[in-house]
Motif scaffolding. Structure first.
Motif, PDB file in Angstrom:
ATOM      1  N   LYS A 242       0.831  -1.215   0.000  1.00 56.13           N
ATOM      2  CA  LYS A 242       0.000   0.000   0.000  1.00 56.13           C
ATOM      3  C   LYS A 242       0.866   1.265   0.000  1.00 56.13           C
ATOM      4  N   GLU A 243       1.893   1.276   0.844  1.00 51.21           N
ATOM      5  CA  GLU A 243       2.701   2.489   0.994  1.00 51.21           C
ATOM      6  C   GLU A 243       3.634   2.716  -0.192  1.00 51.21           C
ATOM      7  N   THR A 244       4.256   1.646  -0.705  1.00 54.14           N
ATOM      8  CA  THR A 244       5.156   1.842  -1.854  1.00 54.14           C
ATOM      9  C   THR A 244       4.370   2.206  -3.114  1.00 54.14           C
ATOM     10  N   THR A 245       3.103   1.757  -3.183  1.00 50.18           N
ATOM     11  CA  THR A 245       2.230   2.175  -4.293  1.00 50.18           C
ATOM     12  C   THR A 245       2.069   3.695  -4.277  1.00 50.18           C
ATOM     13  N   SER A 246       1.872   4.261  -3.073  1.00 47.71           N
ATOM     14  CA  SER A 246       1.747   5.723  -2.941  1.00 47.71           C
ATOM     15  C   SER A 246       3.045   6.418  -3.318  1.00 47.71           C
ATOM     16  N   VAL A 247       4.181   5.857  -2.896  1.00 48.38           N
ATOM     17  CA  VAL A 247       5.499   6.449  -3.195  1.00 48.38           C
ATOM     18  C   VAL A 247       5.678   6.603  -4.704  1.00 48.38           C
ATOM     19  N   VAL A 248       5.373   5.524  -5.447  1.00 45.45           N
ATOM     20  CA  VAL A 248       5.565   5.534  -6.907  1.00 45.45           C
ATOM     21  C   VAL A 248       4.531   6.431  -7.591  1.00 45.45           C
ATOM     22  N   SER A 249       3.264   6.335  -7.150  1.00 43.60           N
ATOM     23  CA  SER A 249       2.193   7.095  -7.828  1.00 43.60           C
ATOM     24  C   SER A 249       2.337   8.602  -7.640  1.00 43.60           C
ATOM     25  N   MET A 250       3.098   9.036  -6.618  1.00 40.07           N
ATOM     26  CA  MET A 250       3.327  10.475  -6.421  1.00 40.07           C
ATOM     27  C   MET A 250       4.191  11.064  -7.534  1.00 40.07           C
ATOM     28  N   VAL A 251       5.037  10.231  -8.171  1.00 39.39           N
ATOM     29  CA  VAL A 251       5.970  10.778  -9.170  1.00 39.39           C
ATOM     30  C   VAL A 251       5.732  10.251 -10.584  1.00 39.39           C
ATOM     31  N   TYR A 252       5.003   9.146 -10.709  1.00 32.04           N
ATOM     32  CA  TYR A 252       4.739   8.566 -12.027  1.00 32.04           C
ATOM     33  C   TYR A 252       3.263   8.249 -12.189  1.00 32.04           C
ATOM     34  N   GLY A 253       2.692   8.603 -13.344  1.00 32.87           N
ATOM     35  CA  GLY A 253       1.346   8.166 -13.686  1.00 32.87           C
ATOM     36  C   GLY A 253       1.397   6.717 -14.149  1.00 32.87           C
ATOM     37  N   GLN A 254       0.259   6.021 -14.100  1.00 30.29           N
ATOM     38  CA  GLN A 254       0.223   4.610 -14.487  1.00 30.29           C
ATOM     39  C   GLN A 254       0.666   4.419 -15.939  1.00 30.29           C
ATOM     40  N   SER A 255       0.256   5.343 -16.819  1.00 30.91           N
ATOM     41  CA  SER A 255       0.618   5.211 -18.232  1.00 30.91           C
ATOM     42  C   SER A 255       2.132   5.349 -18.426  1.00 30.91           C
ATOM     43  N   GLU A 256       2.774   6.212 -17.612  1.00 31.02           N
ATOM     44  CA  GLU A 256       4.234   6.371 -17.696  1.00 31.02           C
ATOM     45  C   GLU A 256       4.954   5.089 -17.271  1.00 31.02           C
ATOM     46  N   ILE A 257       4.456   4.466 -16.214  1.00 36.10           N
ATOM     47  CA  ILE A 257       5.049   3.208 -15.731  1.00 36.10           C
ATOM     48  C   ILE A 257       4.914   2.127 -16.808  1.00 36.10           C
ATOM     49  N   GLN A 258       3.749   2.101 -17.450  1.00 32.52           N
ATOM     50  CA  GLN A 258       3.504   1.069 -18.467  1.00 32.52           C
ATOM     51  C   GLN A 258       4.422   1.235 -19.684  1.00 32.52           C
ATOM     52  N   GLN A 259       4.888   2.451 -19.919  1.00 35.95           N
ATOM     53  CA  GLN A 259       5.831   2.686 -21.022  1.00 35.95           C
ATOM     54  C   GLN A 259       7.195   2.060 -20.757  1.00 35.95           C
ATOM     55  N   LYS A 260       7.423   1.613 -19.510  1.00 38.41           N
ATOM     56  CA  LYS A 260       8.703   1.002 -19.145  1.00 38.41           C
ATOM     57  C   LYS A 260       8.575  -0.527 -19.096  1.00 38.41           C
ATOM     58  N   GLU A 261       7.731  -1.070 -19.957  1.00 37.70           N
ATOM     59  CA  GLU A 261       7.495  -2.516 -20.081  1.00 37.70           C
ATOM     60  C   GLU A 261       6.838  -3.121 -18.838  1.00 37.70           C
ATOM     61  N   VAL A 262       6.260  -2.268 -17.998  1.00 43.37           N
ATOM     62  CA  VAL A 262       5.522  -2.771 -16.833  1.00 43.37           C
ATOM     63  C   VAL A 262       4.048  -2.756 -17.207  1.00 43.37           C
ATOM     64  N   PHE A 263       3.494  -3.932 -17.491  1.00 46.33           N
ATOM     65  CA  PHE A 263       2.131  -3.930 -18.012  1.00 46.33           C
ATOM     66  C   PHE A 263       1.093  -4.194 -16.923  1.00 46.33           C
ATOM     67  N   LEU A 264       1.560  -4.576 -15.725  1.00 43.65           N
ATOM     68  CA  LEU A 264       0.600  -4.903 -14.665  1.00 43.65           C
ATOM     69  C   LEU A 264       1.139  -4.428 -13.320  1.00 43.65           C
ATOM     70  N   LEU A 265       0.288  -3.737 -12.545  1.00 44.95           N
ATOM     71  CA  LEU A 265       0.640  -3.308 -11.193  1.00 44.95           C
ATOM     72  C   LEU A 265      -0.186  -4.126 -10.211  1.00 44.95           C
ATOM     73  N   GLU A 266       0.481  -4.766  -9.251  1.00 45.53           N
ATOM     74  CA  GLU A 266      -0.215  -5.620  -8.286  1.00 45.53           C
ATOM     75  C   GLU A 266       0.130  -5.187  -6.862  1.00 45.53           C
ATOM     76  N   ARG A 267      -0.774  -5.504  -5.932  1.00 42.88           N
ATOM     77  CA  ARG A 267      -0.534  -5.236  -4.515  1.00 42.88           C
ATOM     78  C   ARG A 267      -0.381  -6.557  -3.761  1.00 42.88           C
ATOM     79  N   ILE A 268       0.767  -6.745  -3.100  1.00 45.64           N
ATOM     80  CA  ILE A 268       1.025  -7.997  -2.391  1.00 45.64           C
ATOM     81  C   ILE A 268       0.093  -8.179  -1.197  1.00 45.64           C
ATOM     82  N   ASP A 269      -0.441  -7.042  -0.673  1.00 49.17           N
ATOM     83  CA  ASP A 269      -1.336  -7.114   0.492  1.00 49.17           C
ATOM     84  C   ASP A 269      -2.811  -7.158   0.094  1.00 49.17           C
TER      85      ASP A 269
END
Length: 569
Positions: free
Chosen positions: A29-56
């Motif tokens: 939950k917390e690291t999701t917030s850390v990343v989303s503060m600086v990158y939009g989901q579409s920007e992350i997906q441009q880096k070959e990351v096609f799926l975001l999951e939460r371990i919790d």
């Protein structure tokens, strides 16, 4: 010292260091917030990351994996996350795991992870120090809305704050001297704990740095005024009236009839050029700039009306992503500013703010008392604003022989203000009254004389008082001039003054504000040889600040306010 750049660099490294190919990013939950503060989901997906999951997430635990995918794991090194990761590795969903922890991880935990990696799917384990929320380039938060129980730390909040600041220092490669506010046991304890970690992990902090950076730890209770005031710059105003939560604003809370697409909007200077340019602009200037944005949009829209050839169509399609983005941006900011404007007019916030500014900057008891009573008799003024005016009066005139705190509370009761709100006036005095403050917050000789500042742009806005300066302004001024008294802000341990630090990190226990962020931004522009960074346990508006006050004082006795004769049911 740019915290957004620091976090972005780590995320970039994380996504690029693993082998090429499609990846899954697994976070908590917390690291999701850390990343989303600086990158939009579409920007992350441009880096070959096609799926975001939460371990919790329960959904993730019951999902099936894809063994041909690589998994980037970014977690805080908590016991709960280590356990979840071990369960993941026992029955791996993916073919390879690249594990990144947001902070220092114990060797014993790495050993446990290795023992559970029976199928040898873990390719690497690294520490990437981003255990904090990067809000603005010069502003960070640990994300703790409450941290005090009485005048003491909540133990988990202290631990989290230590982790957040240590991670920040490691991400910026700084090993600072530490100073803290002398009258605050919370500041002293935090300073001592950070110093312990730096000594224990001395190999991590052995940087060849130019000059000696400084970490200055302050207590919110020294300036309870700043979080109570209405704000008139864009970011601060949106947070005060609409609330910004991890760069998101829920407009449905203030306007149930808002369209579905605008029920929640993202305000990120990294992804929104207009917001980046206007983040510190005042209310009137924003009005002018919104009009320019609309004119620009209308000009572009008009230029696309004539599509008479294949070439025209091709040009339109090529320009359409930018056109669509501009269209969405115009609608978003017009809607946000529209809501702000509506609230300003509906709740007489210009009148309220004028009195707030006068109380915070001038000493005139009888005039202030009359101004407050006049506003308390105006039923258009919100109960919340009425209570804040009484709070400001109480903080300034707590020790005045003729103060009428009890009388004003009785007026609030006649307005049918909730007991929770009226009790918070007393709570605030217990939390941050004159007994709790080290600084002379109401030093009349140095008070800034109020002057009217004219705004042009939005209809109906002629002038607004914006002359209040947070106490942080004076503290920083003393610091950059080498005059910050060591008796009031001592060094930790055997450290001592080694000259004026160029890199200064200020951390406010009990939360910081966007008005203080503006102060630091202005300082960095005015003193280019200094580099100042601001952080806090939270970024407060007046609502969240009063929730923190209420939490901190819920089990405390009325030691410092017995002379205020108010009866609560």
């Amino acid at each position: 010292m740019n915290v957004i750049s620091a976090v972005k660099a780590y995320v970039l490294k994380m996504t690029e260091e693993s082998e090429p190919g499609m990846k899954v990013l697994l976070m908590d939950k917390e690291t999701t917030s850390v990343v989303s503060m600086v990158y939009g989901q579409s920007e992350i997906q441009q880096k070959e990351v096609f799926l975001l999951e939460r371990i919790d997430s329960a959904n993730y635990r019951h999902s099936t994996g894809l063994r041909y995918l690589k998994c980037l794991v970014f977690l805080r090194p908590t016991a709960q996350n280590i356990e979840a990761l071990c369960n993941e590795l026992r029955k791996p969903k993916y073919g390879a795991y690249y594990i990144y922890f947001s902070n220092i991880i114990a060797k014993a935990d790495i050993k446990v992870i290795a023992e559970h990696d029976e199928q040898e799917v873990v390719k690497e384990v690294q520490e990437f120090y981003m255990d904090y929320l990067a809000v603005n380039p010069h502003l960070f938060s640990v994300g703790l809305p409450v941290c005090f129980n009485g005048t003491s730390w909540i133990s988990t909040a202290l631990q989290r704050s230590v982790q957040g600041i240590v991670s920040l220092l490691l991400s910026l490669k700084k090993a600072p001297l530490i100073r803290y506010q002398a009258n605050s046991s919370a500041c002293r304890e935090l300073a001592g704990r950070i110093d312990e970690v730096m000594n224990k992990e001395s190999s991590l902090f052995s940087y060849g740095q130019n000059g000696q950076p400084l970490l200055l730890i302050l207590d919110r209770r020294d300036d309870p005024i700043t979080p109570l005031l209405n704000q008139w710059t864009y970011q601060a105003m949106v947070h005060e009236l609409l609330t910004i939560n991890n760069n998101r604003v829920n407009l449905l809370n203030v306007n149930p009839s808002v369209s579905k697409e605008l029920s929640e909007v993202v305000l990120s200077a990294e992804q929104d050029i207009f917001y980046a340019k206007n983040i510190f602009m005042n209310y009137g200037e924003i009005g002018q700039n919104i009009k320019q944005l609309m004119d620009q949009f209308q000009a572009k829209a008009k230029s696309h009306q004539k599509i008479e050839s294949i070439s025209d169509m091709k040009n339109f399609v090529e320009a359409y992503p930018q056109f669509k983005k501009l269209s969405g941006n115009v609608t978003k900011h017009v809607t946000v500013v529209g809501e702000l404007s509506s609230m300003v007019n509906k709740y007489y916030l210009l009148d309220v703010s004028e009195v707030e500014q006068e109380i915070s900057s001038q000493n005139d008891h009888s005039s202030h008392l009359q101004s407050i009573k006049k506003l308390l008799n105006n039923d258009k003024v919100r109960n919340f604003d009425a209570v804040k005016l009484v709070m400001l009066y109480s903080l300034r005139y707590q020790n005045h022989s003729n103060n009428d705190i009890a009388g004003l509370i009785n007026v609030l009761k006649k307005r049918h203000v909730s007991e929770t709100l009226t009790k918070n006036i007393i709570n605030l005095l217990e939390y941050a009254g004159s007994h709790a403050r080290q600084s002379d917050l109401f030093n009349v000789e140095n008070a800034v004389k109020i002057t009217k500042r004219f705004f042009k742009g939005l209809s109906g806005v002629d002038n607004v008082y914006t002359q209040h300066k947070p106490l942080l302004h004076d503290t920083l001024e003393e610091l950059v001039k080498g005059r910050l008294r060591e008796s009031l802000y001592p060094y930790v341990g055997n450290q001592s003054n080694t000259g004026r630090p160029q890199d200064i990190i200020v951390f406010i226990v009990g939360g910081t504000t966007y008005e203080e962020s503006l102060t630091v931004h202005s300082f960095n522009k005015s003193y280019p040889s200094f580099n100042i960074l601001l952080g806090g346990t939270y970024v407060h508006n007046s609502t969240s600040f009063l929730e923190e006050v209420e939490y901190a004082t819920r089990n405390t006795s009325r030691i410092h306010t017995r002379n205020i004769h108010v009866r609560f049911e």
